[in-house]
Motif scaffolding. Structure first.
Motif, PDB file in Angstrom:
ATOM      1  N   HIS A 139      54.773   9.887 -14.168  1.00 38.11           N
ATOM      2  CA  HIS A 139      53.916  10.133 -13.006  1.00 38.11           C
ATOM      3  C   HIS A 139      52.746  11.032 -13.367  1.00 38.11           C
ATOM      4  CE1 HIS A 139      52.652  11.176  -8.896  1.00 38.11           C
ATOM      5  NE2 HIS A 139      53.277  10.060  -8.545  1.00 38.11           N
ATOM      6  N   SER A 140      52.911  11.858 -14.402  1.00 40.78           N
ATOM      7  CA  SER A 140      51.803  12.694 -14.856  1.00 40.78           C
ATOM      8  C   SER A 140      50.640  11.848 -15.370  1.00 40.78           C
ATOM      9  CB  SER A 140      52.271  13.653 -15.948  1.00 40.78           C
ATOM     10  OG  SER A 140      53.267  14.519 -15.476  1.00 40.78           O
ATOM     11  N   ASP A 141      50.946  10.689 -15.964  1.00 39.25           N
ATOM     12  CA  ASP A 141      49.871   9.783 -16.381  1.00 39.25           C
ATOM     13  C   ASP A 141      49.074   9.321 -15.169  1.00 39.25           C
ATOM     14  OD1 ASP A 141      50.363   9.585 -19.260  1.00 39.25           O
ATOM     15  OD2 ASP A 141      52.200   8.535 -18.711  1.00 39.25           O
ATOM     16  N   LEU A 142      49.783   8.992 -14.083  1.00 35.98           N
ATOM     17  CA  LEU A 142      49.111   8.578 -12.856  1.00 35.98           C
ATOM     18  C   LEU A 142      48.273   9.719 -12.290  1.00 35.98           C
ATOM     19  CD1 LEU A 142      48.649   6.497 -10.618  1.00 35.98           C
ATOM     20  CD2 LEU A 142      50.773   7.279  -9.550  1.00 35.98           C
ATOM     21  N   SER A 143      48.803  10.932 -12.323  1.00 42.49           N
ATOM     22  CA  SER A 143      48.048  12.088 -11.831  1.00 42.49           C
ATOM     23  C   SER A 143      46.776  12.296 -12.649  1.00 42.49           C
ATOM     24  CB  SER A 143      48.916  13.353 -11.882  1.00 42.49           C
ATOM     25  OG  SER A 143      50.015  13.244 -10.987  1.00 42.49           O
ATOM     26  N   MET A 144      46.844  12.069 -13.955  1.00 42.92           N
ATOM     27  CA  MET A 144      45.657  12.200 -14.790  1.00 42.92           C
ATOM     28  C   MET A 144      44.665  11.072 -14.517  1.00 42.92           C
ATOM     29  SD  MET A 144      45.667  14.933 -16.719  1.00 42.92           S
ATOM     30  CE  MET A 144      44.686  14.572 -18.188  1.00 42.92           C
ATOM     31  N   ASP A 171      49.088  -3.964 -14.301  1.00 44.83           N
ATOM     32  CA  ASP A 171      50.214  -4.400 -13.470  1.00 44.83           C
ATOM     33  C   ASP A 171      51.280  -3.308 -13.410  1.00 44.83           C
ATOM     34  OD1 ASP A 171      48.928  -6.823 -13.151  1.00 44.83           O
ATOM     35  OD2 ASP A 171      50.118  -7.857 -14.688  1.00 44.83           O
ATOM     36  N   ALA A 172      51.516  -2.654 -14.528  1.00 40.13           N
ATOM     37  CA  ALA A 172      52.522  -1.601 -14.573  1.00 40.13           C
ATOM     38  C   ALA A 172      52.140  -0.447 -13.648  1.00 40.13           C
ATOM     39  CB  ALA A 172      52.698  -1.101 -16.004  1.00 40.13           C
ATOM     40  N   PHE A 173      50.862  -0.055 -13.647  1.00 40.44           N
ATOM     41  CA  PHE A 173      50.432   1.045 -12.781  1.00 40.44           C
ATOM     42  C   PHE A 173      50.464   0.632 -11.311  1.00 40.44           C
ATOM     43  CE2 PHE A 173      49.556   3.562 -16.343  1.00 40.44           C
ATOM     44  CZ  PHE A 173      49.246   4.842 -15.907  1.00 40.44           C
ATOM     45  N   GLU A 174      50.159  -0.611 -11.021  1.00 42.63           N
ATOM     46  CA  GLU A 174      50.270  -1.087  -9.638  1.00 42.63           C
ATOM     47  C   GLU A 174      51.717  -1.005  -9.174  1.00 42.63           C
ATOM     48  OE1 GLU A 174      49.419  -5.155  -7.011  1.00 42.63           O
ATOM     49  OE2 GLU A 174      48.588  -4.952  -9.036  1.00 42.63           O
ATOM     50  N   HIS A 175      52.643  -1.339 -10.058  1.00 45.40           N
ATOM     51  CA  HIS A 175      54.073  -1.256  -9.727  1.00 45.40           C
ATOM     52  C   HIS A 175      54.483   0.206  -9.529  1.00 45.40           C
ATOM     53  CE1 HIS A 175      58.160  -2.566  -9.416  1.00 45.40           C
ATOM     54  NE2 HIS A 175      58.548  -2.059 -10.582  1.00 45.40           N
ATOM     55  N   LEU A 176      53.962   1.100 -10.364  1.00 47.10           N
ATOM     56  CA  LEU A 176      54.261   2.522 -10.218  1.00 47.10           C
ATOM     57  C   LEU A 176      53.751   3.045  -8.880  1.00 47.10           C
ATOM     58  CD1 LEU A 176      55.285   5.192 -11.433  1.00 47.10           C
ATOM     59  CD2 LEU A 176      53.044   5.452 -12.521  1.00 47.10           C
ATOM     60  N   ARG A 177      52.539   2.671  -8.521  1.00 50.82           N
ATOM     61  CA  ARG A 177      51.970   3.139  -7.241  1.00 50.82           C
ATOM     62  C   ARG A 177      52.760   2.606  -6.047  1.00 50.82           C
ATOM     63  NH1 ARG A 177      46.881   5.415  -7.929  1.00 50.82           N
ATOM     64  NH2 ARG A 177      45.786   4.903  -9.867  1.00 50.82           N
ATOM     65  N   SER A 178      53.429   1.487  -6.218  1.00 48.92           N
ATOM     66  CA  SER A 178      54.180   0.893  -5.101  1.00 48.92           C
ATOM     67  C   SER A 178      55.408   1.713  -4.745  1.00 48.92           C
ATOM     68  CB  SER A 178      54.611  -0.532  -5.461  1.00 48.92           C
ATOM     69  OG  SER A 178      55.710  -0.527  -6.379  1.00 48.92           O
ATOM     70  N   GLY A 179      55.859   2.572  -5.677  1.00 49.74           N
ATOM     71  CA  GLY A 179      57.051   3.371  -5.435  1.00 49.74           C
ATOM     72  C   GLY A 179      58.349   2.595  -5.568  1.00 49.74           C
ATOM     73  N   LYS A 180      58.296   1.409  -6.165  1.00 47.31           N
ATOM     74  CA  LYS A 180      59.483   0.559  -6.248  1.00 47.31           C
ATOM     75  C   LYS A 180      60.116   0.536  -7.640  1.00 47.31           C
ATOM     76  CE  LYS A 180      57.775  -2.493  -2.579  1.00 47.31           C
ATOM     77  NZ  LYS A 180      57.342  -3.877  -2.227  1.00 47.31           N
ATOM     78  N   VAL A 181      59.663   1.409  -8.522  1.00 53.32           N
ATOM     79  CA  VAL A 181      60.173   1.396  -9.895  1.00 53.32           C
ATOM     80  C   VAL A 181      61.623   1.864  -9.919  1.00 53.32           C
ATOM     81  CG1 VAL A 181      59.880   2.333 -12.205  1.00 53.32           C
ATOM     82  CG2 VAL A 181      57.866   1.846 -10.804  1.00 53.32           C
ATOM     83  N   ARG A 182      62.470   1.193 -10.695  1.00 48.67           N
ATOM     84  CA  ARG A 182      63.846   1.613 -10.963  1.00 48.67           C
ATOM     85  C   ARG A 182      64.018   1.716 -12.474  1.00 48.67           C
ATOM     86  NH1 ARG A 182      63.967   2.290  -6.126  1.00 48.67           N
ATOM     87  NH2 ARG A 182      65.690   1.812  -4.708  1.00 48.67           N
ATOM     88  N   TYR A 183      63.937   2.884 -13.118  1.00 47.79           N
ATOM     89  CA  TYR A 183      63.498   4.151 -12.548  1.00 47.79           C
ATOM     90  C   TYR A 183      62.300   4.684 -13.333  1.00 47.79           C
ATOM     91  CZ  TYR A 183      67.450   4.524  -9.387  1.00 47.79           C
ATOM     92  OH  TYR A 183      68.341   4.307  -8.365  1.00 47.79           O
ATOM     93  N   ARG A 184      62.105   4.131 -14.538  1.00 46.64           N
ATOM     94  CA  ARG A 184      60.940   4.461 -15.349  1.00 46.64           C
ATOM     95  C   ARG A 184      60.317   3.164 -15.852  1.00 46.64           C
ATOM     96  NH1 ARG A 184      59.837  10.059 -15.219  1.00 46.64           N
ATOM     97  NH2 ARG A 184      58.710   9.824 -17.157  1.00 46.64           N
ATOM     98  N   ILE A 185      59.055   3.257 -16.284  1.00 41.42           N
ATOM     99  CA  ILE A 185      58.352   2.116 -16.874  1.00 41.42           C
ATOM    100  C   ILE A 185      58.058   2.423 -18.335  1.00 41.42           C
ATOM    101  CG2 ILE A 185      56.238   0.738 -16.853  1.00 41.42           C
ATOM    102  CD1 ILE A 185      56.054   1.181 -13.874  1.00 41.42           C
TER     103      ILE A 185
END
Length: 335
Positions: free
Chosen positions: A41-46, A316-330
């Motif tokens: 999630h820190s990658d997303l924050s950056m 696509d991976a970041f779109e999935h992360l933003r969706s909040g549906k990841v189980r549990y890491r990418i």
């Protein structure tokens, strides 16, 4: 050397192919040929520049696993061909009291892997040798990446508080961090309780929790008064922290690897003072604890639960992360 990578050129932008040059390797540096890289999630924050420290173009990625492709003349603990990992820090000053005392993660001049340099969404990443650790043979290297940031974020507090193997541990939030906290605490020998929703109850039990508390039920939390030696909060949203503190035993600790950005609103009286409680957090962990964590994970067959994407599908991976549906890491796998 020309490095091929994926970068964003502006805050909240899409990833695009990006190339940059690496100069001659320094005596204390290591080049890693990237095999896979977790997304934290820190990658997303950056990428979204939530912390105001991103520099563009930005190549994220700080849960790197790969093979050493080059070493500086003064590197002795890894060699070309070794499979290694690189986490949040890509270098330390090596001279301050914190570094000399083994607390490299507290170094005021530590170099983040994805701030001021390019990270692991690339075919090669360069780092100072002290921050590079070998991946034990007993770990599945293709799944190990998230241990290097998310895993150490929950393991390091257990080390820092001197957690007893007979202790009682609560883990708040069974997501990217929390599910690894469950696995580590259970393997440590502790009685583990997951604070989670009913929808994740069975998953939490399957990953090592001995019981669960519905985190949305104030009465259930109140009923757990005085139960825990340690509570690990892995969420980044505000909670009733005074209710959480009430679940601690005397001298209990609330540790917060989850990055809550709002004031906590904690009352010193009655629980903190009369039960001698403490609230704290920690920034990942030093290399020595990262090595201990990897050895512990190998010994107890602990691995994060990952979803895999080819690195070329990083958007696509970041779109999935933003969706909040990841189980549990990418994890991104380099093709």
């Amino acid at each position: 050397m020309t490095v091929k990578a994926y970068a964003v050129t502006k805050a909240k932008g899409d990833f695009e192919p990006f190339e940059f040059e690496l100069g001659d390797i320094d005596p204390y540096e290591v080049d890693i040929s990237v095999e896979s890289c977790g997304i934290c999630h820190s990658d997303l924050s950056m990428v979204d520049d939530e912390w105001g420290m991103a520099q563009f173009p930005l190549v994220p990625g700080h849960e790197v696993v790969g093979k050493v492709s080059a070493v500086g003349d003064l590197v002795s603990h890894v060699k070309v061909g070794d499979r290694v990992g690189l986490g949040w820090h890509a270098g330390y000053c090596m001279m301050c009291d914190q570094c000399m005392g083994g607390d490299h993660n507290l170094c005021a001049n530590a170099e983040p892997t994805i701030a001021g340099r390019h990270g692991g969404f690339a075919d090669t990443v360069r780092a100072k040798a002290a921050s590079v650790v070998k991946i034990p043979d007993g770990l599945d290297a293709s799944e190990a990446g998230p241990l290097l940031c998310g895993g150490i974020a929950v393991f390091n507090p257990m080390v820092q508080v001197g957690l007893s193997p007979t202790g009682s541990v609560g883990v708040i939030g069974i997501g990217g961090l929390g599910h690894m906290g469950l696995k580590f605490a259970a393997a440590w020998g502790c009685h583990v309780t997951a604070f989670t929703s009913d929808s994740k109850r069975q998953e939490a039990l399957d990953m090592g929790a001995h019981d669960t508390i519905n985190s949305r039920d104030p009465d259930a939390i109140k009923a757990a008064a005085g139960r825990f030696d340690l509570v690990l909060s892995t969420v980044n949203v505000p909670l009733d922290w005074n209710a959480v503190l009430a679940t601690l035993k005397p001298r209990g600790r609330l540790m917060m690897p989850g990055a809550v950005t709002e004031p906590l609103g904690i009352n010193v009286l009655p629980d903190m003072m009369f039960k001698q409680l403490a609230v704290g957090s920690s920034p990942v962990g030093p290399p020595v604890v990262i090595r201990q964590m990897l050895d512990f994970a190998a010994r107890h067959n602990i691995a994060p639960v990952n979803e895999h994407f080819p690195m070329s599908k990083v958007n696509d991976a970041f779109e999935h992360l933003r969706s909040g549906k990841v189980r549990y890491r990418i994890v991104l796998d380099r093709e």
